[in-house]
Design a protein around this motif. Sequence first.
Motif, mmCIF file in Angstrom:
data_model
loop_
_atom_site.group_PDB
_atom_site.id
_atom_site.type_symbol
_atom_site.label_atom_id
_atom_site.label_comp_id
_atom_site.label_asym_id
_atom_site.label_seq_id
_atom_site.Cartn_x
_atom_site.Cartn_y
_atom_site.Cartn_z
ATOM 1 N N GLU A 179 38.460 48.848 70.787
ATOM 2 C CA GLU A 179 39.887 48.471 70.355
ATOM 3 C C GLU A 179 39.963 49.159 68.878
ATOM 4 O OE1 GLU A 179 40.698 44.505 71.231
ATOM 5 O OE2 GLU A 179 40.386 44.872 73.275
ATOM 6 N N GLU A 180 39.260 48.527 68.067
ATOM 7 C CA GLU A 180 39.460 48.816 66.821
ATOM 8 C C GLU A 180 39.241 50.297 66.076
ATOM 9 O OE1 GLU A 180 37.261 46.181 64.259
ATOM 10 O OE2 GLU A 180 38.828 44.376 64.837
ATOM 11 N N VAL A 181 38.109 51.073 66.681
ATOM 12 C CA VAL A 181 37.895 52.388 66.011
ATOM 13 C C VAL A 181 37.975 53.367 67.077
ATOM 14 C CG1 VAL A 181 36.638 51.563 64.117
ATOM 15 C CG2 VAL A 181 35.282 51.683 65.953
ATOM 16 N N GLY A 182 38.136 52.982 68.497
ATOM 17 C CA GLY A 182 38.213 54.046 69.485
ATOM 18 C C GLY A 182 36.885 54.536 69.967
ATOM 19 N N LEU A 183 35.657 53.905 69.627
ATOM 20 C CA LEU A 183 34.426 54.479 69.968
ATOM 21 C C LEU A 183 33.754 53.635 71.383
ATOM 22 C CD1 LEU A 183 32.672 54.611 66.602
ATOM 23 C CD2 LEU A 183 33.600 56.452 68.038
ATOM 24 N N ILE A 184 33.596 54.103 72.042
ATOM 25 C CA ILE A 184 32.586 53.660 73.237
ATOM 26 C C ILE A 184 31.092 53.382 72.981
ATOM 27 C CG2 ILE A 184 32.265 53.722 75.846
ATOM 28 C CD1 ILE A 184 35.494 53.388 75.080
ATOM 29 N N VAL A 185 30.774 52.525 72.892
ATOM 30 C CA VAL A 185 29.248 52.150 72.628
ATOM 31 C C VAL A 185 28.988 51.542 73.803
ATOM 32 C CG1 VAL A 185 27.778 51.590 71.056
ATOM 33 C CG2 VAL A 185 29.780 52.062 70.042
ATOM 34 N N ASP A 186 28.215 52.220 74.608
ATOM 35 C CA ASP A 186 27.679 51.399 75.934
ATOM 36 C C ASP A 186 26.515 50.399 75.400
ATOM 37 O OD1 ASP A 186 29.762 52.538 77.567
ATOM 38 O OD2 ASP A 186 28.407 54.165 77.745
ATOM 39 N N LYS A 187 25.886 49.497 76.366
ATOM 40 C CA LYS A 187 24.894 48.630 76.236
ATOM 41 C C LYS A 187 23.692 49.304 75.704
ATOM 42 C CE LYS A 187 25.599 44.781 79.027
ATOM 43 N NZ LYS A 187 25.416 43.903 80.315
ATOM 44 N N GLU A 188 23.550 50.710 76.163
ATOM 45 C CA GLU A 188 22.039 51.258 76.089
ATOM 46 C C GLU A 188 21.872 51.548 74.520
ATOM 47 O OE1 GLU A 188 24.594 54.821 77.761
ATOM 48 O OE2 GLU A 188 24.111 52.723 78.315
ATOM 49 N N TYR A 189 22.923 51.801 73.883
ATOM 50 C CA TYR A 189 22.882 51.911 72.378
ATOM 51 C C TYR A 189 22.560 50.838 71.371
ATOM 52 C CZ TYR A 189 25.002 56.395 73.796
ATOM 53 O OH TYR A 189 25.310 57.648 74.315
ATOM 54 N N PHE A 190 22.908 49.543 71.996
ATOM 55 C CA PHE A 190 22.501 48.327 71.294
ATOM 56 C C PHE A 190 21.147 48.188 71.362
ATOM 57 C CE2 PHE A 190 27.021 48.031 71.833
ATOM 58 C CZ PHE A 190 27.465 47.515 70.608
ATOM 59 N N LEU A 191 20.414 48.016 69.889
ATOM 60 C CA LEU A 191 19.255 47.537 69.793
ATOM 61 C C LEU A 191 18.746 45.850 70.298
ATOM 62 C CD1 LEU A 191 18.422 49.796 66.875
ATOM 63 C CD2 LEU A 191 18.082 50.231 69.247
ATOM 64 N N GLY A 192 19.898 45.242 69.781
ATOM 65 C CA GLY A 192 19.742 43.808 69.625
ATOM 66 C C GLY A 192 20.685 43.023 68.713
ATOM 67 N N ALA A 193 20.840 41.744 68.591
ATOM 68 C CA ALA A 193 21.475 40.832 67.861
ATOM 69 C C ALA A 193 20.665 40.561 66.579
ATOM 70 C CB ALA A 193 21.987 39.781 68.559
ATOM 71 N N LEU A 194 21.468 40.194 65.403
ATOM 72 C CA LEU A 194 20.873 39.497 64.398
ATOM 73 C C LEU A 194 21.303 38.269 64.369
ATOM 74 C CD1 LEU A 194 21.981 42.321 61.577
ATOM 75 C CD2 LEU A 194 19.690 41.813 62.791
ATOM 76 N N CYS A 195 20.799 37.323 63.274
ATOM 77 C CA CYS A 195 21.216 35.981 63.392
ATOM 78 C C CYS A 195 22.509 35.656 63.210
ATOM 79 C CB CYS A 195 20.530 35.105 62.091
ATOM 80 S SG CYS A 195 18.519 35.190 62.350
ATOM 81 N N ASP A 196 23.167 34.567 63.771
ATOM 82 C CA ASP A 196 24.440 34.155 63.703
ATOM 83 C C ASP A 196 24.674 33.738 62.500
ATOM 84 O OD1 ASP A 196 24.748 34.361 66.492
ATOM 85 O OD2 ASP A 196 24.723 32.510 66.803
ATOM 86 N N VAL A 197 25.908 33.903 62.091
ATOM 87 C CA VAL A 197 26.577 34.013 60.629
ATOM 88 C C VAL A 197 27.890 32.844 60.689
ATOM 89 C CG1 VAL A 197 27.505 34.709 58.635
ATOM 90 C CG2 VAL A 197 25.726 35.832 59.778
ATOM 91 N N LYS A 198 27.948 31.859 59.932
ATOM 92 C CA LYS A 198 29.131 31.300 60.186
ATOM 93 C C LYS A 198 29.957 31.457 59.006
ATOM 94 C CE LYS A 198 31.073 26.546 61.480
ATOM 95 N NZ LYS A 198 30.734 25.297 61.882
#
Length: 143
Positions: free
Chosen positions: A83-102
Amino acid sequence: MKESSLIKAFKKYVPKEMRCKSGDRRAAVSILLTNTQHGLEMLMVNRVVKSSDPWSGQIAFPGGMAKNTDTSLLHTAMRETSEEVGLIVDKEYFLGALCDVKTHFNKVIVTPYVAFKRNLGDLKLNSELVRGFLVPIKIFNNR
């Protein structure tokens, strides 16, 4: 840093999740990495200055608030990035999550997801953003 090194590092990494307390809201962002002639870089965005936006004018990663229709926080990151930058980034491109931040206000817990894509392509910014730009990872090196 090479793509194979990133993948190896994320296979070993276990992020810490924060538990939501009453009134907390969830959000997710995408830390999109790519290799350029300057080395490994990450995509950042500059938000529009708007009095009704608590994040007005800030430099940020693409992302936003979770919706009830999102199947997961990863889905939130993927949807918001599109929605914000018009890039489709499918699941296979994601390496993982970092720690949550509040966040320091609004009781928002943000989960950052790291993705690597060889070619980001052209950005198509929505009305919430002024610009998108790449930042070399090496500027964060303390050595």
